[in-house]
Design a protein around this motif. Structure first.
Motif, PDB file in Angstrom:
ATOM      1  N   CYS A 286      -6.351 -14.761  -3.434  1.00  0.00           N
ATOM      2  CA  CYS A 286      -7.301 -14.960  -2.338  1.00  0.00           C
ATOM      3  C   CYS A 286      -8.695 -14.533  -2.810  1.00  0.00           C
ATOM      4  O   CYS A 286      -8.866 -13.404  -3.293  1.00  0.00           O
ATOM      5  CB  CYS A 286      -6.881 -14.134  -1.120  1.00  0.00           C
ATOM      6  SG  CYS A 286      -8.145 -14.006   0.167  1.00  0.00           S
TER       7      CYS A 286
ATOM      8  N   GLN B  84      -5.214  -8.497  -9.258  1.00  0.00           N
ATOM      9  CA  GLN B  84      -6.115  -9.237  -8.378  1.00  0.00           C
ATOM     10  C   GLN B  84      -5.340 -10.221  -7.511  1.00  0.00           C
ATOM     11  O   GLN B  84      -4.477 -10.957  -7.994  1.00  0.00           O
ATOM     12  CB  GLN B  84      -7.145  -9.998  -9.224  1.00  0.00           C
ATOM     13  CG  GLN B  84      -8.090 -10.877  -8.427  1.00  0.00           C
ATOM     14  CD  GLN B  84      -8.969 -11.737  -9.332  1.00  0.00           C
ATOM     15  OE1 GLN B  84      -8.966 -11.569 -10.560  1.00  0.00           O
ATOM     16  NE2 GLN B  84      -9.699 -12.649  -8.741  1.00  0.00           N
ATOM     17  N   GLU B  85      -5.653 -10.232  -6.211  1.00  0.00           N
ATOM     18  CA  GLU B  85      -5.081 -11.242  -5.331  1.00  0.00           C
ATOM     19  C   GLU B  85      -5.709 -12.596  -5.647  1.00  0.00           C
ATOM     20  O   GLU B  85      -6.889 -12.682  -6.025  1.00  0.00           O
ATOM     21  CB  GLU B  85      -5.338 -10.892  -3.858  1.00  0.00           C
ATOM     22  CG  GLU B  85      -4.699  -9.604  -3.391  1.00  0.00           C
ATOM     23  CD  GLU B  85      -3.193  -9.736  -3.145  1.00  0.00           C
ATOM     24  OE1 GLU B  85      -2.581 -10.709  -3.593  1.00  0.00           O
ATOM     25  OE2 GLU B  85      -2.633  -8.822  -2.508  1.00  0.00           O
TER      26      GLU B  85
ATOM     27  N   SER C 157       0.818  -1.221   0.000  1.00  0.00           N
ATOM     28  CA  SER C 157       0.000   0.000   0.000  1.00  0.00           C
ATOM     29  C   SER C 157       0.847   1.264   0.000  1.00  0.00           C
ATOM     30  O   SER C 157       0.431   2.304  -0.505  1.00  0.00           O
ATOM     31  CB  SER C 157      -0.913   0.016   1.228  1.00  0.00           C
ATOM     32  OG  SER C 157      -0.149   0.188   2.421  1.00  0.00           O
TER      33      SER C 157
ATOM     34  N   SER D 218       0.212 -10.236  -4.865  1.00  0.00           N
ATOM     35  CA  SER D 218       1.039  -9.068  -4.532  1.00  0.00           C
ATOM     36  C   SER D 218       2.418  -9.477  -4.026  1.00  0.00           C
ATOM     37  O   SER D 218       3.441  -8.925  -4.444  1.00  0.00           O
ATOM     38  CB  SER D 218       0.334  -8.206  -3.486  1.00  0.00           C
ATOM     39  OG  SER D 218       0.018  -8.956  -2.322  1.00  0.00           O
TER      40      SER D 218
ATOM     41  N   HIS E 118     -11.176 -13.492  -1.302  1.00  0.00           N
ATOM     42  CA  HIS E 118     -11.692 -12.332  -0.586  1.00  0.00           C
ATOM     43  C   HIS E 118     -10.876 -11.079  -0.894  1.00  0.00           C
ATOM     44  O   HIS E 118     -11.200  -9.989  -0.416  1.00  0.00           O
ATOM     45  CB  HIS E 118     -11.672 -12.590   0.924  1.00  0.00           C
ATOM     46  CG  HIS E 118     -12.326 -13.876   1.320  1.00  0.00           C
ATOM     47  ND1 HIS E 118     -13.659 -14.141   1.073  1.00  0.00           N
ATOM     48  CD2 HIS E 118     -11.827 -14.997   1.914  1.00  0.00           C
ATOM     49  CE1 HIS E 118     -13.958 -15.352   1.514  1.00  0.00           C
ATOM     50  NE2 HIS E 118     -12.863 -15.889   2.016  1.00  0.00           N
ATOM     51  N   GLY E 119      -9.794 -11.257  -1.659  1.00  0.00           N
ATOM     52  CA  GLY E 119      -8.939 -10.122  -1.982  1.00  0.00           C
ATOM     53  C   GLY E 119      -8.192  -9.581  -0.785  1.00  0.00           C
ATOM     54  O   GLY E 119      -7.777  -8.419  -0.783  1.00  0.00           O
ATOM     55  N   LEU E 120      -7.983 -10.420   0.233  1.00  0.00           N
ATOM     56  CA  LEU E 120      -7.369  -9.959   1.476  1.00  0.00           C
ATOM     57  C   LEU E 120      -5.979 -10.536   1.720  1.00  0.00           C
ATOM     58  O   LEU E 120      -5.034  -9.798   2.009  1.00  0.00           O
ATOM     59  CB  LEU E 120      -8.289 -10.309   2.662  1.00  0.00           C
ATOM     60  CG  LEU E 120      -9.683  -9.651   2.633  1.00  0.00           C
ATOM     61  CD1 LEU E 120     -10.542 -10.183   3.767  1.00  0.00           C
ATOM     62  CD2 LEU E 120      -9.559  -8.145   2.712  1.00  0.00           C
ATOM     63  N   ALA E 121      -5.850 -11.847   1.625  1.00  0.00           N
ATOM     64  CA  ALA E 121      -4.554 -12.480   1.903  1.00  0.00           C
ATOM     65  C   ALA E 121      -3.556 -12.137   0.797  1.00  0.00           C
ATOM     66  O   ALA E 121      -3.852 -12.356  -0.395  1.00  0.00           O
ATOM     67  CB  ALA E 121      -4.707 -13.993   2.015  1.00  0.00           C
ATOM     68  N   PRO E 122      -2.391 -11.573   1.145  1.00  0.00           N
ATOM     69  CA  PRO E 122      -1.375 -11.256   0.118  1.00  0.00           C
ATOM     70  C   PRO E 122      -0.935 -12.523  -0.608  1.00  0.00           C
ATOM     71  O   PRO E 122      -0.392 -13.446   0.007  1.00  0.00           O
ATOM     72  CB  PRO E 122      -0.232 -10.643   0.933  1.00  0.00           C
ATOM     73  CG  PRO E 122      -0.865 -10.164   2.198  1.00  0.00           C
ATOM     74  CD  PRO E 122      -1.955 -11.159   2.489  1.00  0.00           C
ATOM     75  N   THR E 123      -1.166 -12.566  -1.887  1.00  0.00           N
ATOM     76  CA  THR E 123      -0.809 -13.736  -2.697  1.00  0.00           C
ATOM     77  C   THR E 123      -0.146 -13.261  -3.997  1.00  0.00           C
ATOM     78  O   THR E 123       1.070 -13.308  -4.126  1.00  0.00           O
ATOM     79  CB  THR E 123      -2.060 -14.593  -2.989  1.00  0.00           C
ATOM     80  OG1 THR E 123      -3.145 -13.725  -3.370  1.00  0.00           O
ATOM     81  CG2 THR E 123      -2.472 -15.400  -1.770  1.00  0.00           C
TER      82      THR E 123
END
Length: 334
Positions: A162, A159-160, A114, A171, A164-169
């Protein structure tokens, strides 16, 4: 197992594989986007980052927290092992004394997806206060970190994996990839060789693979050698005593001119070996290696020619040692 349970188990297995394939496909898209970025807007800052690091008197200090911190720690280890002095400083610890690990000759490379990670504020302010070069690896183009950095390696927002778009993968994979790209670019720019690599990797399998034959060979009386013209039965005695499966043959100047192996003897069992001399059965111009030959190369020669030992010679073809494939296997070269 009832048919219904079997079907359910099969369905779960299929779903798991489909999930894995989706993850890989999404992460591949992230790498493709990073590749495209390196061909466009990311190219210039990447070059400037490499030039900045090459010109340092000190070290590269990698920092970050969370998953980005784990990627940063890996990057620091990769750089340090390939000729670029580097250390990892956890951003959360920086404000509690670890800022003292950063000198004015260093540069800081901060990893934050971020670019607004609160823990980075202390280390960013420290860099600005003492004019320490700051490289940012972030996807936050308008972030605080990007605004303060001297060089911004801006990663594409993809897009991750994950759901849910939360767990860093995706990225973290892109962070890892750009870190590896930096490591290799710096390695190549420095002309870092396999022999340099060995200095930092003396242990384990890598150390074994990068060992020199001179470190592993048998020398002195252990080397099975006989002069040209030696009766074959005498040579067989030397071969048997040394237990390397071969005996080298020397010419009048002490240079290696041939070799007799236990395979040669087996193939000549239909001959009157007791009446022969080594000259009659030896292989001319045998395969040899030098003391500076890497253990991996020696093993490749053994495998390629289906032989079990190599006589080590100097530049004048005079034997200085012998190495058996068991010596290479013992230290972990396979």
């Amino acid at each position: 197992m009832p048919l219904m349970i079997k079907s359910a188990a099969k369905s779960v297995e299929t779903d798991v594989i489909q999930s894995a394939l989706r993850t890989i496909d999404i992460e591949k898209s992230g790498l493709s986007a990073l590749e495209l970025a390196l061909q466009n807007g990311l190219a210039d800052p990447f070059r400037r980052a490499v030039d900045l690091i090459l010109g340092l008197k000190g070290r590269v200090i990698i920092t970050g927290v969370g998953k980005s911190g784990h990627i940063g720690a890996k990057l620091a280890a990769s750089l340090a092992s390939t000729g670029t002095p580097a250390s990892f400083v956890h951003a959360a610890e920086a404000g509690h004394g670890d800022l003292g690990m950063i000198s004015r000759d260093d540069a800081v490379l901060a990893v934050s997806w971020s670019g607004e990670t609160a823990e980075l504020q202390t280390i960013v302010a420290y860099c600005r206060r003492f004019s320490i070069p700051l490289i940012a690896v972030t996807a936050g183009e308008l972030s605080t970190l990007a605004r303060e950095a001297d060089v911004v390696l801006l990663l594409p927002k993809e897009q991750e994996a994950c759901p849910h778009g939360l767990a860093p993968t995706t990225s973290t994979l892109m962070q890892l990839a750009v870190g590896d790209a930096l490591t290799v670019a710096l390695l190549e720019a420095r002309g870092f060789t396999a022999l340099d690599f060995r200095v930092f990797h003396p242990g384990g399998k890598l150390g074994a693979m990068l060992s020199h034959i001179g470190d592993l060979m048998h020398t002195g009386d252990r080397v099975p050698l006989v002069p040209k013209g030696t009766p074959l039965p005498d040579a067989v005695m030397v071969l048997s005593e040394r237990r390397f499966g071969c005996v080298g043959v020397l010419d009048d100047d002490g240079r290696l001119c041939g070799i007799v192996t236990d395979g040669d003897l087996a193939r000549g069992l239909n001959l009157n070996l007791g009446a022969m001399r080594v000259d009659d059965i030896m292989t001319h111009s045998p395969k040899t290696v030098g003391e500076k030959t890497l253990a991996t190369k020696a093993m490749a020669i053994l495998n390629q020619h289906n032989i079990s030992a190599l006589i080590v010679t100097d530049e004048d073809k005079r034997p200085v040692g012998i190495v058996h494939f068991h010596d290479l296997l013992r230290v972990g070269v396979a």
